[in-house]
Design a protein around this motif. Sequence first.
Motif, PDB file in Angstrom:
ATOM      1  N   SER A  18       0.865  -1.177   0.000  1.00  0.00           N
ATOM      2  CA  SER A  18       0.000   0.000   0.000  1.00  0.00           C
ATOM      3  C   SER A  18       0.900   1.224   0.000  1.00  0.00           C
ATOM      4  CB  SER A  18      -0.910   0.018   1.233  1.00  0.00           C
ATOM      5  OG  SER A  18      -0.186   0.456   2.381  1.00  0.00           O
ATOM      6  N   PRO A  19       0.350   2.416  -0.266  1.00  0.00           N
ATOM      7  CA  PRO A  19       1.168   3.633  -0.210  1.00  0.00           C
ATOM      8  C   PRO A  19       1.362   4.178   1.198  1.00  0.00           C
ATOM      9  CG  PRO A  19      -1.038   4.189  -0.943  1.00  0.00           C
ATOM     10  CD  PRO A  19      -0.981   2.683  -0.831  1.00  0.00           C
ATOM     11  N   PRO A 218       2.765  18.525 -11.598  1.00  0.00           N
ATOM     12  CA  PRO A 218       2.349  17.243 -12.170  1.00  0.00           C
ATOM     13  C   PRO A 218       3.458  16.203 -12.214  1.00  0.00           C
ATOM     14  CG  PRO A 218       2.852  18.772 -13.931  1.00  0.00           C
ATOM     15  CD  PRO A 218       3.059  19.524 -12.640  1.00  0.00           C
ATOM     16  N   ASN A 219       4.683  16.582 -11.809  1.00  0.00           N
ATOM     17  CA  ASN A 219       5.826  15.686 -11.949  1.00  0.00           C
ATOM     18  C   ASN A 219       6.578  15.475 -10.635  1.00  0.00           C
ATOM     19  OD1 ASN A 219       6.866  18.239 -11.717  1.00  0.00           O
ATOM     20  ND2 ASN A 219       8.118  18.178 -13.573  1.00  0.00           N
ATOM     21  N   GLY A 220       5.831  15.518  -9.533  1.00  0.00           N
ATOM     22  CA  GLY A 220       6.438  15.269  -8.233  1.00  0.00           C
ATOM     23  C   GLY A 220       5.536  14.444  -7.342  1.00  0.00           C
ATOM     24  N   LEU A 221       6.127  13.767  -6.383  1.00  0.00           N
ATOM     25  CA  LEU A 221       5.363  13.035  -5.391  1.00  0.00           C
ATOM     26  C   LEU A 221       4.887  13.994  -4.305  1.00  0.00           C
ATOM     27  CD1 LEU A 221       7.625   9.874  -4.885  1.00  0.00           C
ATOM     28  CD2 LEU A 221       5.583  10.069  -6.312  1.00  0.00           C
ATOM     29  N   PHE A 222       3.832  13.586  -3.591  1.00  0.00           N
ATOM     30  CA  PHE A 222       3.298  14.378  -2.484  1.00  0.00           C
ATOM     31  C   PHE A 222       3.383  13.567  -1.195  1.00  0.00           C
ATOM     32  CE2 PHE A 222       1.046  15.935  -6.247  1.00  0.00           C
ATOM     33  CZ  PHE A 222       1.297  17.304  -6.149  1.00  0.00           C
ATOM     34  N   LEU A 223       3.959  14.160  -0.172  1.00  0.00           N
ATOM     35  CA  LEU A 223       3.957  13.572   1.164  1.00  0.00           C
ATOM     36  C   LEU A 223       2.831  14.245   1.919  1.00  0.00           C
ATOM     37  CD1 LEU A 223       5.486  11.653   3.146  1.00  0.00           C
ATOM     38  CD2 LEU A 223       6.814  13.661   3.841  1.00  0.00           C
ATOM     39  N   SER A 243      -7.057  13.062  -9.174  1.00  0.00           N
ATOM     40  CA  SER A 243      -6.310  12.342 -10.205  1.00  0.00           C
ATOM     41  C   SER A 243      -4.821  12.247  -9.904  1.00  0.00           C
ATOM     42  CB  SER A 243      -6.511  13.020 -11.563  1.00  0.00           C
ATOM     43  OG  SER A 243      -6.034  14.358 -11.533  1.00  0.00           O
ATOM     44  N   SER A 244      -4.348  12.999  -8.898  1.00  0.00           N
ATOM     45  CA  SER A 244      -2.938  12.937  -8.491  1.00  0.00           C
ATOM     46  C   SER A 244      -2.705  11.913  -7.383  1.00  0.00           C
ATOM     47  CB  SER A 244      -2.468  14.310  -8.006  1.00  0.00           C
ATOM     48  OG  SER A 244      -2.638  15.296  -8.992  1.00  0.00           O
ATOM     49  N   ALA A 245      -3.749  11.187  -6.987  1.00  0.00           N
ATOM     50  CA  ALA A 245      -3.692  10.341  -5.786  1.00  0.00           C
ATOM     51  C   ALA A 245      -2.612   9.265  -5.845  1.00  0.00           C
ATOM     52  CB  ALA A 245      -5.052   9.700  -5.529  1.00  0.00           C
ATOM     53  N   ARG A 246      -2.274   8.797  -7.037  1.00  0.00           N
ATOM     54  CA  ARG A 246      -1.255   7.743  -7.134  1.00  0.00           C
ATOM     55  C   ARG A 246       0.157   8.271  -6.913  1.00  0.00           C
ATOM     56  NH1 ARG A 246      -2.068   2.472 -10.315  1.00  0.00           N
ATOM     57  NH2 ARG A 246      -4.229   1.963  -9.832  1.00  0.00           N
ATOM     58  N   ARG A 247       0.285   9.567  -6.764  1.00  0.00           N
ATOM     59  CA  ARG A 247       1.582  10.154  -6.435  1.00  0.00           C
ATOM     60  C   ARG A 247       1.635  10.617  -4.979  1.00  0.00           C
ATOM     61  NH1 ARG A 247       2.319  14.821  -9.051  1.00  0.00           N
ATOM     62  NH2 ARG A 247       0.352  14.905 -10.190  1.00  0.00           N
ATOM     63  N   ARG A 275      -5.114  -0.692   4.497  1.00  0.00           N
ATOM     64  CA  ARG A 275      -6.281  -0.985   3.644  1.00  0.00           C
ATOM     65  C   ARG A 275      -6.943   0.310   3.185  1.00  0.00           C
ATOM     66  NH1 ARG A 275     -11.223  -0.612   4.835  1.00  0.00           N
ATOM     67  NH2 ARG A 275     -10.811  -0.528   7.078  1.00  0.00           N
ATOM     68  N   GLN A 276      -7.123   1.243   4.100  1.00  0.00           N
ATOM     69  CA  GLN A 276      -7.755   2.515   3.739  1.00  0.00           C
ATOM     70  C   GLN A 276      -6.933   3.277   2.698  1.00  0.00           C
ATOM     71  OE1 GLN A 276      -9.057   5.064   7.007  1.00  0.00           O
ATOM     72  NE2 GLN A 276      -9.087   3.299   8.372  1.00  0.00           N
ATOM     73  N   SER A 277      -5.608   3.214   2.823  1.00  0.00           N
ATOM     74  CA  SER A 277      -4.762   3.989   1.920  1.00  0.00           C
ATOM     75  C   SER A 277      -4.854   3.498   0.480  1.00  0.00           C
ATOM     76  CB  SER A 277      -3.298   3.949   2.392  1.00  0.00           C
ATOM     77  OG  SER A 277      -2.704   2.686   2.169  1.00  0.00           O
ATOM     78  N   ARG A 278      -5.287   2.252   0.288  1.00  0.00           N
ATOM     79  CA  ARG A 278      -5.411   1.733  -1.073  1.00  0.00           C
ATOM     80  C   ARG A 278      -6.519   2.436  -1.855  1.00  0.00           C
ATOM     81  NH1 ARG A 278      -5.099  -3.347   1.797  1.00  0.00           N
ATOM     82  NH2 ARG A 278      -2.907  -3.950   1.966  1.00  0.00           N
ATOM     83  N   ARG A 279      -7.380   3.181  -1.122  1.00  0.00           N
ATOM     84  CA  ARG A 279      -8.401   3.954  -1.824  1.00  0.00           C
ATOM     85  C   ARG A 279      -7.758   4.955  -2.777  1.00  0.00           C
ATOM     86  NH1 ARG A 279     -12.408   5.755   3.178  1.00  0.00           N
ATOM     87  NH2 ARG A 279     -13.030   3.643   3.837  1.00  0.00           N
ATOM     88  N   LEU A 280      -6.562   5.390  -2.445  1.00  0.00           N
ATOM     89  CA  LEU A 280      -5.878   6.354  -3.292  1.00  0.00           C
ATOM     90  C   LEU A 280      -5.490   5.739  -4.644  1.00  0.00           C
ATOM     91  CD1 LEU A 280      -3.545   7.823  -0.533  1.00  0.00           C
ATOM     92  CD2 LEU A 280      -5.478   8.994  -1.593  1.00  0.00           C
ATOM     93  N   TRP A 281      -5.484   4.411  -4.699  1.00  0.00           N
ATOM     94  CA  TRP A 281      -5.078   3.726  -5.919  1.00  0.00           C
ATOM     95  C   TRP A 281      -6.257   3.124  -6.677  1.00  0.00           C
ATOM     96  CZ3 TRP A 281      -0.025   2.377  -7.863  1.00  0.00           C
ATOM     97  CH2 TRP A 281       0.971   3.161  -7.268  1.00  0.00           C
ATOM     98  N   ASN A 282      -7.460   3.312  -6.157  1.00  0.00           N
ATOM     99  CA  ASN A 282      -8.650   2.774  -6.827  1.00  0.00           C
ATOM    100  C   ASN A 282      -9.102   3.696  -7.952  1.00  0.00           C
ATOM    101  OD1 ASN A 282      -8.705   0.595  -5.110  1.00  0.00           O
ATOM    102  ND2 ASN A 282     -10.082   1.558  -3.636  1.00  0.00           N
TER     103      ASN A 282
END
Length: 282
Positions: A18-19, A218-223, A243-247, A275-282
Amino acid sequence: MFPANFCSRFLRIAEDLSPLCVGFDPSSAILRSWGLGTDAQGAAALCSALLDALDGLAGIVKPQVAFFEALGPEGMDVLARFIREAKARNLLVIADAKRGDIGSSMEAYASAWLGPDSPFQADAVTANPYLGLGALAPMFDLAANTGTAVFVVVRSSNPEGASIQSAMTEGHSVALDLATSIADWNEAVAGKGAVGPVGAVVGATGCGQSAALLDALPNGLFLAPGIGAQGATMEDASKLFGSSARRVIPTVSRSILSAGPDVKRLRAAIADYSRQSRRLWN
């Protein structure tokens, strides 16, 4: 999109587990609640137990350097040992140090935290940009050359930062100016369309500027701090980043640590947030 560096490792961990990023904050309050001494020994015991509890559930950790530093040289030794152990377990380590300075001082901070020749050998470090984003160049350059990463505080989750981060300069906010400048730096280093080694700390508690910040980077990760004890949920983060959730690397600290020291409760809390954090990848 993701070269073989911090970004690619994050992507692999997010897909396999998970992220979720788990914060290691051995504060006096947490140590006491675990029945541990408020000293380096107590911090070491907490780190060891939490590392074991993570097994198979999460792959990213974020030690808050301040709590180790507060314990003096022994505390920093605990931090160094913790980072080595976490990396031996193939965990990604983000040192939450929020360093920031100029010139040779910034070079020293960079060489302390990043790269295989550094004393701490973190995979990423947080940085404070308010001496000027350009002053962080030595840390950015070292990250680019060593496959590590830097997360610059752009819009934090604490309310005290809002007045500075939302202040207007040349028609836009300081936070937006930082995001735009980071995007330009990443493109120059990694190429157009690639995610570069410099990311942004953007709190999951959200604000009216968030959409513009995400568009500007659009070209960086977010903490993303602020989830759990600070009030935001994973659902909030999913909506905020869209739409940026996978980063996004969502971080949870106190809400997980407060489940300890009982191992079953601790693993249950980690599993739930994972488990909850996987929502960012759905």
